[in-house]
Scaffold this active site. Structure first.
Site, mmCIF file in Angstrom:
data_model
loop_
_atom_site.group_PDB
_atom_site.id
_atom_site.type_symbol
_atom_site.label_atom_id
_atom_site.label_comp_id
_atom_site.label_asym_id
_atom_site.label_seq_id
_atom_site.Cartn_x
_atom_site.Cartn_y
_atom_site.Cartn_z
ATOM 1 N N THR A 1 36.138 -23.314 9.887
ATOM 2 C CA THR A 1 35.768 -21.980 10.369
ATOM 3 C C THR A 1 35.038 -21.219 9.277
ATOM 4 O OG1 THR A 1 37.663 -20.683 9.571
ATOM 5 C CG2 THR A 1 37.978 -21.960 11.590
ATOM 6 N N ASP A 2 34.503 -20.083 9.625
ATOM 7 C CA ASP A 2 34.059 -19.126 8.625
ATOM 8 C C ASP A 2 35.234 -18.187 8.335
ATOM 9 O OD1 ASP A 2 32.453 -17.671 6.863
ATOM 10 O OD2 ASP A 2 30.738 -17.693 8.201
ATOM 11 N N TRP A 3 34.991 -17.217 7.486
ATOM 12 C CA TRP A 3 36.004 -16.337 6.913
ATOM 13 C C TRP A 3 36.845 -15.637 7.986
ATOM 14 C CZ3 TRP A 3 37.068 -15.787 1.722
ATOM 15 C CH2 TRP A 3 37.813 -14.679 1.323
ATOM 16 N N GLN A 4 38.119 -15.973 8.074
ATOM 17 C CA GLN A 4 39.110 -15.250 8.886
ATOM 18 C C GLN A 4 38.832 -15.328 10.387
ATOM 19 O OE1 GLN A 4 39.694 -11.489 6.946
ATOM 20 N NE2 GLN A 4 41.543 -10.989 8.088
ATOM 21 N N ASP A 5 38.034 -16.294 10.814
ATOM 22 C CA ASP A 5 37.529 -16.245 12.187
ATOM 23 C C ASP A 5 38.560 -16.585 13.247
ATOM 24 O OD1 ASP A 5 35.033 -15.186 11.874
ATOM 25 O OD2 ASP A 5 34.043 -17.098 11.577
#
Length: 796
Positions: free
Chosen positions: A331-335
């Site tokens: 994932t990307d950041w905190q997604d």
């Protein structure tokens, strides 16, 4: 640092020989370092990796498997008052490391603490400590997979070589230089003990409003595909042997359709038809998967109302099954959290985890509250809401990357084994890329190049800033720390002073950025002084553009260049002195309110630490510019079409068409870029004007340097499908490009081969590729020729 004069004098020759010399330079460097680790490295076969992965997987508990799927940021295990920042100087917290890595079995760490670059020696110490805990205190001794965004060089390592951002690299149209830059980035990233790089960006840069436009290779799928493959080869090696101590695992991002939201704002919804998704957005990712890239990062936004992190059809059906991607999906950041807190498709965090993992996510970039993810996913498996097979598939992909990277044998790499780190040769490669990326957009009356005896005023908010030359993802996320680390390099002002002598240069900023505040805050505190200074010079060099930004902080409401900079440009033009406008920007800010008053316009994009030197050499004639726009430069805010558009969007020749104000009329077209010499195209020929089905088409063109200077030209081959069924054809599409060097009077004949089944196909309304018989046109420069593709079987 100014490029050595001997290097500059022979730049053209060096560029001519680059494709020949790079392999030998690489071979000499490898021979000279004589590193024992590199000499003894033997990659594991795919079969051996699979065997080891299955053996390890069979020993793992559910909790250990889930831990491998979790990625935390470095601050979580740094000593500090909380998980969101660490004390400086940075040190790791043994208690927090044990909790995360031993008790929760965390498998991956990313980023840098306190959003700042570290020296290779500090990285070696930090990652060494992390790996010691993972491989000595855990039951199964599985190494940590460490990842960082090193998108234009080893951007989080002090002293590393920073290159032009991707948009500038695309302007160079030079495959060899792109690959060489990636090779150097991999080398210096491994010198930092980091084996995983979140790069390249393969997003279609089709919307100039996007705050990440400059991270792309521009608006054309073919260019993105070609340069993306070169970057992957540079990072991973020809055979994708990422375990080599000078290579890293690449990460394709952001799958899929990220940078075309309706609003133009970061991480907001996009509406993309299946036809458009497959025709324009998918090809670079397909090419990169075929090139063997090891990992992939997911689009943080929403397509057609569905968050990408819950989109099983695209993550599993398209990516893993149709494209056959065997690598790790992160994932990307905190997604995953955002599925609950922002996108509201999950009523709880736990439901968000279920949706994302079932959709095909293998690793969650958590990055802080890892307990919620790990405990929640274990519970979901025990409740039967996430199948054990899905967990095993994810962990298998993660372990495969760790084995391929040789982390079990060599979890850290020592900076002493990388003697070329930050070397002059690496710096010259960065300068070389910057020089070839610079794009001359306008040169009224041949004002450029300037004489070195010219007295100039250097002005504008970008004239004396290393931050604006580099942009974001440079020593820190938003690039605000660039001045701290890049002080030895030359700003535009300093490079011009060294080029022609400080006695010929006056400097007044005229407009200044608030470097301590939000990137768009400006002050016109010395505009009167700049206008007065213009009276005593021959030429004004006006450096305008943007401060550094990326992601949400870079969202904007107005694509026009700011009011303060526009006023400065107009007032300086009113002095009657010729103005050379230098654009130092991440996206094409609109200039139509004053562009006609500029005698020359030079686009330098975000050229990195040697961009000032390269610009000075272009302005004063040491380098002949050869960059070409990788995007369409718009003229008005309501006309943001790319060069890939439909005939109805041009209005030309249509009976009754009267709204010529709204015609496709960009400031500068995609592929535009002037030179200090001139080139003529002639003798366009096709191997056949009636092409039987299944045969290839050979296209030849002769290019002649008709000017007085040696120069490089990018030869671009477009095709037009004159008529199509069901889907209106695009006006034209780029199919091939090649960059050549010609001496005055010299001619070269180039040949290109087109495969109609690949190069003349289009995606229909059902999302399927279609090739149709009929008339097509080939366009190169000002030359055009038509041919007919015959029906399958040979009949018309």
């Amino acid at each position: 640092m100014k490029a050595p004069k001997t290097y500059v004098k022979h730049l053209v020759l060096a560029l001519l020989l680059v494709a020949v010399t790079l392999p030998s330079v690489e071979a000499q460097r490898r021979s000279s370092t004589k590193k024992a680790a590199a000499a003894t490295y033997t990659p594991l076969s795919e079969a051996e990796i699979a065997k080891r992965v299955e053996a390890l997987l069979a020993q793992m508990t559910l909790e250990e498997k889930v831990g491998q799927m979790a990625q935390i940021t470095l601050d979580v295990i740094g000593k500090g008052d909380n998980r969101y920042s660490s004390h400086e100087p940075l040190s790791l917290d043994p208690t927090e490391m044990r909790k995360a890595l031993v008790e929760y079995h965390i498998g991956s760490v990313l980023n840098t603490a306190n959003n700042r670059a570290r020296t290779p020696q500090v990285w070696y110490q930090l990652i060494g400590q992390i790996q010691d805990v993972a491989m000595k205190q855990t039951r199964l001794k599985i190494p940590i997979l460490y990842g960082v965004d090193e998108i234009h060089g080893a951007t989080y390592t002090v002293g590393a070589t920073l290159f032009p951002q991707q948009i500038g690299q695309a302007a160079s149209r030079n495959r060899e230089l792109v690959r060489r830059g990636a090779e150097i980035t991999a080398y210096e990233t491994r010198a930092s003990s980091i084996p995983w790089n979140f790069s390249p960006v393969l997003d279609l840069g089709a919307d100039p409003r996007s705050p990440r436009h400059w991270e792309t290779f521009g608006e054309d799928p073919y260019i993105i595909s070609e340069l993306g493959k070169e970057m992957i080869r540079g990072y991973e090696g020809e055979q994708n042997q990422v375990g080599h101590p000078e290579k890293v695992a690449s990460s394709l991002k952001h799958f899929l359709g990220y940078q075309v939201p309706v609003s133009g704002k970061d991480r907001t919804p996009a509406y993309i038809s299946d036809e458009a998704l497959r025709e324009y957005h998918l090809p670079p990712f397909r090419a990169a998967v075929e090139a063997g890239a090891h990992t992939l990062m997911v689009n943080s936004a929403i397509i057609n109302g569905v968050p990408m992190h819950t989109n099983h059809a695209l993550l599993t059906g398209l990516l893993k099954e149709e494209l056959g991607f065997k690598g790790l999906v992160v994932t990307d950041w905190q997604d995953i959290e955002f599925l609950h807190t922002r996108d509201r498709v999950a009523a709880t965090h736990k439901e968000a985890i279920m949706l994302a993992i079932n959709a095909g996510i293998d690793m969650s970039m958590i990055p802080y509250q890892y307990e919620t993810f790990c405990n929640g996913l274990v519970e979901l498996v025990k409740e039967g809401k996430v199948k054990q097979e899905r967990i095993d598939d994810a962990v298998r992909r993660i372990l495969r990357v760790k084995y391929a990277l040789n982390l079990f044998e060599r979890p850290v790499t020592n900076p002493k084994d990388y003697p070329q780190f930050g070397s002059k040769a690496f710096e010259q490669a960065s300068y070389q890329m910057a020089a070839e990326s610079i794009t001359l957009l306008k040169n009224e009356g041949g004002i450029l190049p300037l004489s070195k005896g010219t007295n100039v005023l250097v002005t504008g908010p970008n004239a004396n800033s290393m931050r604006t030359l580099n942009g974001a993802w440079s020593y820190s996320w938003q690039g605000e720390k660039v001045e701290e680390f890049a002080g030895k390099n030359n700003t535009i002002l300093e490079a011009i002073q060294k080029e022609i002598g400080a006695q010929h240069v006056q400097y007044v900023p005229g407009v200044s950025y608030n470097m301590e505040g939000k990137y768009w805050e400006e002050a016109a505190d010395r505009m009167d002084e700049a206008v007065a200074a213009a009276q005593g010079v021959d030429v004004i060099i006006l450096a305008l553009g943007e401060n550094s930004y990326t992601e949400k902080p870079g969202d904007l409401h107005d694509l026009y260049l700011t009011e303060q900079q526009t006023e400065l440009a107009r007032r300086l033009a009113a002095t009657g002195k010729p103005v050379v406008l230098v654009l130092n920007e991440g996206r094409p800010r609109l200039l139509s309110r004053f562009e006609q008053q500029m005698q020359a316009v030079v686009q330098i994009y975000l050229p990195g630490n040697f961009g000032g030197d390269a610009l000075a050499d272009v302005l004063f004639g040491d380098v002949n510019p050869s960059g070409k726009l990788p995007y369409t430069y718009p003229r008005f805010p309501n006309s943001l079409l790319t060069y890939i558009h439909k005939p109805s969007e041009e209005q030309k020749g249509q009976e009754g068409a009267y709204n010529y104000e709204a015609d496709f009329n960009p400031q500068w077209a995609f592929g535009h870029g002037l030179s200090y010499t001139t080139f003529a195209y002639s003798k366009l020929s096709l191997s056949k004007e009636e092409l039987p089905w299944g045969e290839q088409l050979t296209v030849s063109i002769t290019v002649t340097n008709t000017g007085q200077r040696e120069g490089k030209e990018v030869v671009q081959l477009f095709t037009s499908d004159l008529y199509a069924s069901g889907i209106t054809p695009d006006v034209k599409r780029l199919r091939r490009f090649e960059k050549i060097l010609l001496k005055p009077g010299e001619s070269k004949t180039l040949s290109f081969t087109l495969n109609p089944q690949q190069d003349l196909s289009f995606t229909n309304s059902q999302g399927k590729p279609v090739v149709e018989a009929g008339e097509f046109e080939v366009l190169i420069g000002d030359q055009k020729k038509r041919f007919r593709l015959l029906e399958n079987g040979g009949a018309n």
